[in-house]
Design a protein around this motif. Sequence first.
Motif, short mmCIF file in Angstrom:
data_model
loop_
_atom_site.label_atom_id
_atom_site.label_comp_id
_atom_site.label_asym_id
_atom_site.label_seq_id
_atom_site.Cartn_x
_atom_site.Cartn_y
_atom_site.Cartn_z
N SER A 259 0.84 -1.19 0.00
CA SER A 259 0.00 0.00 0.00
C SER A 259 0.88 1.25 0.00
O SER A 259 2.06 1.19 0.37
N ASP A 260 0.32 2.38 -0.41
CA ASP A 260 1.09 3.63 -0.40
C ASP A 260 1.59 3.94 1.02
O ASP A 260 2.72 4.41 1.20
N LYS A 261 0.74 3.68 2.01
CA LYS A 261 1.11 3.98 3.39
C LYS A 261 2.30 3.14 3.83
O LYS A 261 3.27 3.67 4.42
N LEU A 262 2.28 1.83 3.56
CA LEU A 262 3.37 0.96 3.97
C LEU A 262 4.64 1.27 3.19
O LEU A 262 5.75 1.32 3.76
N TRP A 263 4.52 1.52 1.90
CA TRP A 263 5.70 1.80 1.08
C TRP A 263 6.36 3.11 1.53
O TRP A 263 7.58 3.21 1.61
N TYR A 298 8.40 -12.29 7.82
CA TYR A 298 8.09 -11.78 6.49
C TYR A 298 6.62 -11.37 6.36
O TYR A 298 6.28 -10.45 5.60
N TYR A 299 5.75 -12.05 7.10
CA TYR A 299 4.31 -11.75 7.01
C TYR A 299 3.99 -10.32 7.44
O TYR A 299 2.94 -9.77 7.07
N LYS A 300 4.87 -9.70 8.23
CA LYS A 300 4.56 -8.37 8.76
C LYS A 300 4.54 -7.29 7.67
O LYS A 300 3.59 -6.51 7.57
N ASP A 301 5.60 -7.22 6.88
CA ASP A 301 5.63 -6.19 5.83
C ASP A 301 6.39 -6.63 4.58
O ASP A 301 6.39 -5.92 3.58
N GLY A 302 7.05 -7.79 4.65
CA GLY A 302 7.79 -8.28 3.48
C GLY A 302 9.02 -7.49 3.14
O GLY A 302 9.58 -7.63 2.04
N SER A 303 9.48 -6.65 4.06
CA SER A 303 10.50 -5.65 3.72
C SER A 303 11.84 -6.24 3.29
O SER A 303 12.56 -5.62 2.51
#
Length: 379
Positions: A259-263, A298-303
């Motif tokens: 999402s834009d927010k997470l990115w 990884y499930y949290k944000d995949g960062s």
Amino acid sequence: MSKQIHIRLEDSVFDALTKYTGASGQSVQYCVTGALIQMLNKQKSPEKSDSLFSFIDLFAGIGGMRIAFENAGGHCVYSSEWNKYSQQTYFANFGEQPEGDITQVDANSIPDHDILVAGFPCQPFSIAGVSKKNSLGRATGFEDKTQGTLFFDVCRILKAKRPKAFMLENVKNLCSHDRGRTFKIILESLNELDYQVFYRVLDGQNFVPQHRERILIVGFDRKRYGSDIDFDFKITPPDHKPVIADILEQDVAEKYTLSDKLWTYLQNYAAKHKAAGNGFGYGIAPPDGVSRTLSARYYKDGSEVLIDQSGKNPRKLTPRECARLQGFPDTFKIPVSDTQAYKQFGNSVVVPLMENVAKLIVETLNNSAIQDSAQKEVL
């Protein structure tokens, strides 16, 4: 996904079940499901006549080690894994559910086997008790040093069943944990059990497009083969070194795009740590290269492993891509939610690397058996 069935029970059976669930604090569904799985487990396929060896799969997770050792010619005779979601995935793929809490299992009840396989969790070892006994001039054994840790359960099974060999897997940091004292206790304990031990940190990136370093500890029974055992981690990588592009799916659902927010958050977070001189931040995996290490978070944000997308925000890997990143075949079933799948593959092993080492163990066992037989003939 789960399905429902309706069953009729005689009054006496229903009353007994109600009494049991009330006393145990467990639901009817849990009890009935457990009983059905126990029945199905008894229908395990018999050992194949062409199996080269038997093995047990401890701290089995979703069965990455099992696939590796089966591909090396083995037959699994026992498995143990406490996590219920991992049990679901294991059952979906192997038709049997691993036994639960290994700390409650009588070691003598475990079937005889040639090789013990375990990806045991790393836990702190108590040094205080050992130091006190040393100061009093009293000897300590693996039971004193490892009691209360899951490694102790590996040791007590080795002692009770005396397999020909074992392979243990853990994170690279096991070597430096507690200033090296944890690893020292592990090696001492295995030595006291009379196993010749070899270990090395190996990186899976020659087999999958992922930088993933793990320590492997391999041991052979000195009571059978003596201490003159020739073993080396001489892995044989495939001719083609895989890259990220090799594991990507063609049609990926929009839900995996950040999402834009997470990115925005990940970019700001990375910029903040870069300014502070730290290397923390997200990782865009190069299509022609390898990714960072896939983790259970990884499930949290995949960062740590993001895939670039032209004209839009990066995306996370799909669960199937995570499976491929660990070297699982595409026939491997994923019956759980994305969140659980990410945790499971993040905690798993690089299957083809483990298979390579498994074959080296089998080769060493065969050579040692031949040498042992030749020595007995001379005597």
